[in-house]
Design a protein around this motif. Structure first.
Motif, PDB file in Angstrom:
ATOM      1  N   LEU A  19       1.443   5.676  47.097  1.00 27.14           N
ATOM      2  CA  LEU A  19       2.872   5.946  47.295  1.00 27.14           C
ATOM      3  C   LEU A  19       3.396   7.063  46.394  1.00 27.14           C
ATOM      4  O   LEU A  19       4.613   7.189  46.228  1.00 27.14           O
ATOM      5  N   LYS A  20       2.505   7.855  45.833  1.00 30.69           N
ATOM      6  CA  LYS A  20       2.971   8.978  45.027  1.00 30.69           C
ATOM      7  C   LYS A  20       3.798   9.919  45.888  1.00 30.69           C
ATOM      8  O   LYS A  20       3.429  10.263  47.007  1.00 30.69           O
ATOM      9  N   GLY A  21       4.941  10.309  45.384  1.00 32.34           N
ATOM     10  CA  GLY A  21       5.876  11.130  46.135  1.00 32.34           C
ATOM     11  C   GLY A  21       7.025  10.327  46.716  1.00 32.34           C
ATOM     12  O   GLY A  21       8.028  10.895  47.152  1.00 32.34           O
ATOM     13  N   SER A  22       6.882   9.002  46.710  1.00 32.99           N
ATOM     14  CA  SER A  22       7.942   8.128  47.236  1.00 32.99           C
ATOM     15  C   SER A  22       8.582   7.288  46.145  1.00 32.99           C
ATOM     16  O   SER A  22       9.357   6.369  46.446  1.00 32.99           O
ATOM     17  N   GLU A  23       8.288   7.604  44.884  1.00 38.93           N
ATOM     18  CA  GLU A  23       8.756   6.742  43.798  1.00 38.93           C
ATOM     19  C   GLU A  23      10.276   6.693  43.659  1.00 38.93           C
ATOM     20  O   GLU A  23      10.824   5.732  43.124  1.00 38.93           O
ATOM     21  N   ARG A  24      10.999   7.722  44.169  1.00 41.42           N
ATOM     22  CA  ARG A  24      12.463   7.742  44.042  1.00 41.42           C
ATOM     23  C   ARG A  24      13.165   7.113  45.245  1.00 41.42           C
ATOM     24  O   ARG A  24      14.376   6.957  45.246  1.00 41.42           O
ATOM     25  N   LYS A  25      12.405   6.740  46.255  1.00 42.21           N
ATOM     26  CA  LYS A  25      13.017   6.178  47.464  1.00 42.21           C
ATOM     27  C   LYS A  25      13.383   4.717  47.239  1.00 42.21           C
ATOM     28  O   LYS A  25      12.738   3.989  46.495  1.00 42.21           O
ATOM     29  N   ARG A  26      14.436   4.305  47.947  1.00 41.22           N
ATOM     30  CA  ARG A  26      14.844   2.904  47.919  1.00 41.22           C
ATOM     31  C   ARG A  26      14.190   2.177  49.101  1.00 41.22           C
ATOM     32  O   ARG A  26      13.746   2.821  50.055  1.00 41.22           O
ATOM     33  N   PRO A  27      14.136   0.840  49.056  1.00 44.06           N
ATOM     34  CA  PRO A  27      13.478   0.091  50.129  1.00 44.06           C
ATOM     35  C   PRO A  27      13.971   0.424  51.532  1.00 44.06           C
ATOM     36  O   PRO A  27      13.187   0.409  52.484  1.00 44.06           O
TER      37      PRO A  27
END
Length: 308
Positions: free
Chosen positions: A136-144
């Motif tokens: 999931l690298k690159g998605s760490e700032r996304k919310r559920p």
């Protein structure tokens, strides 16, 4: 054909020891399950299969310390389980993420619980390691709300691994996912478990998933009065892969044995009305992947074989 029941092999003390577990929700109702006893060695991946209502999730909740049994107890690393602990990570059927937090923050929240003295940078670095581990690298700032169902389950798995538990408990974590997504996450889970030697107890209804992931498969009889009827040893090579394991002749012997149990034999273990003592029941230890005459090197107990 199958021979007579045998007890489990004797040997060193198990990492997890479940002894005489029973659960009754009302005093005048029959127990959902009774006399459930089994052991799990450290680093072992165990799957549990059984029909709905046999108490699989309740057993998992008891292992997690989220529910108390009516009788019996669970010992982990020589200590009795009496409540929740960060030594046991749980991944539920639903992702159970905090919707107002990002992927990184959801995992960092768990890491902070495990390591309250760590600084922000150390927590962030540790969390990122497990974010990368589940792809999931690159998605760490996304919310559920910005993630697919499969990505949410990956966050749940990363969060459970990030607290570095002694045991991982998985309650049908991939049941709601499509086949392709489930396969990708299964591959990720196999890689992580191989790298960390994680001890895993997993509930699944997917026979192929159990064969792919587990070292042993515990088959539960129907409830009420459910019990562990058989413990099937997975005799396929440890390096099996999802796309090729069906080429191994052992695969269909094991699969046919599991399906036949679920379709027919699971209901044959109900207590009879003859006053028999259920505490005398011993699970059968099965190795259905072996041909007639074969034996496993280092076996310490008689082997039951199922021949195709």
């Amino acid at each position: 054909m199958l021979t007579n029941p045998v007890s489990q092999p004797s040997g060193a003390a198990n990492f997890i020891s479940v002894e005489g577990l029973s659960k009754r929700y009302k005093h005048d109702a029959p127990p959902v399950f009774e006399n459930v006893s089994f052991g799990i060695e450290q680093g072992e991946f165990v799957c549990v299969i059984g029909h709905s209502g046999c108490g699989k999730s309740t057993i998992l909740n008891v292992l997690a310390g989220l529910e108390q049994p009516t009788s019996g107890h669970v010992i982990m690393a020589n200590r009795e389980i009496s409540g929740p602990s960060l030594d046991r990570g749980v991944v539920f059927q639903g992702h159970a993420l905090m919707p107002w937090l990002s992927v990184e923050a959801n995992i960092a929240f768990a890491v902070r619980s495990r390591h309250p003295k760590w600084g922000r940078a150390q927590i962030a670095a540790h969390s990122l390691r497990f974010i990368e581990m589940v792809g999931l690298k690159g998605s760490e700032r996304k919310r559920p709300s910005e993630l697919s169902g499969g990505m949410k389950q990956r966050v749940g798995i990363a969060r459970a691994f990030a607290v570095e538990p002694k045991m991982l408990l998985l309650d049908e974590p991939f049941g709601a996912l499509d086949a392709l997504t489930r396969g990708v996450i299964q591959d990720e889970l196999l890689k992580i478990c191989a790298a960390t030697r994680q001890t895993v107890f997993m509930i699944t209804h997917d026979v192929d998933e159990a064969i792919l992931l587990s070292n042993k498969i515990m088959l539960m009889s129907n409830g009420p009065h459910a019990r562990i009827a058989e413990i099937v040893v997975n005799t396929m090579p440890a390096n099996r892969r999802r796309e090729t394991m069906h080429h191994d002749p052992q695969f269909y012997r094991i699969r046919n044995h599991l399906v036949e149990f679920l379709v027919r034999r699971s209901r044959e273990f109900q207590p009879a009305d003859d006053g028999h003592d259920p505490s005398a029941f011993t699970p059968r230890l099965m190795r259905p992947g072996l041909n007639s005459g074969e034996a496993l090197i280092g076996d310490t107990a008689p082997v039951i074989k199922a021949v195709a």
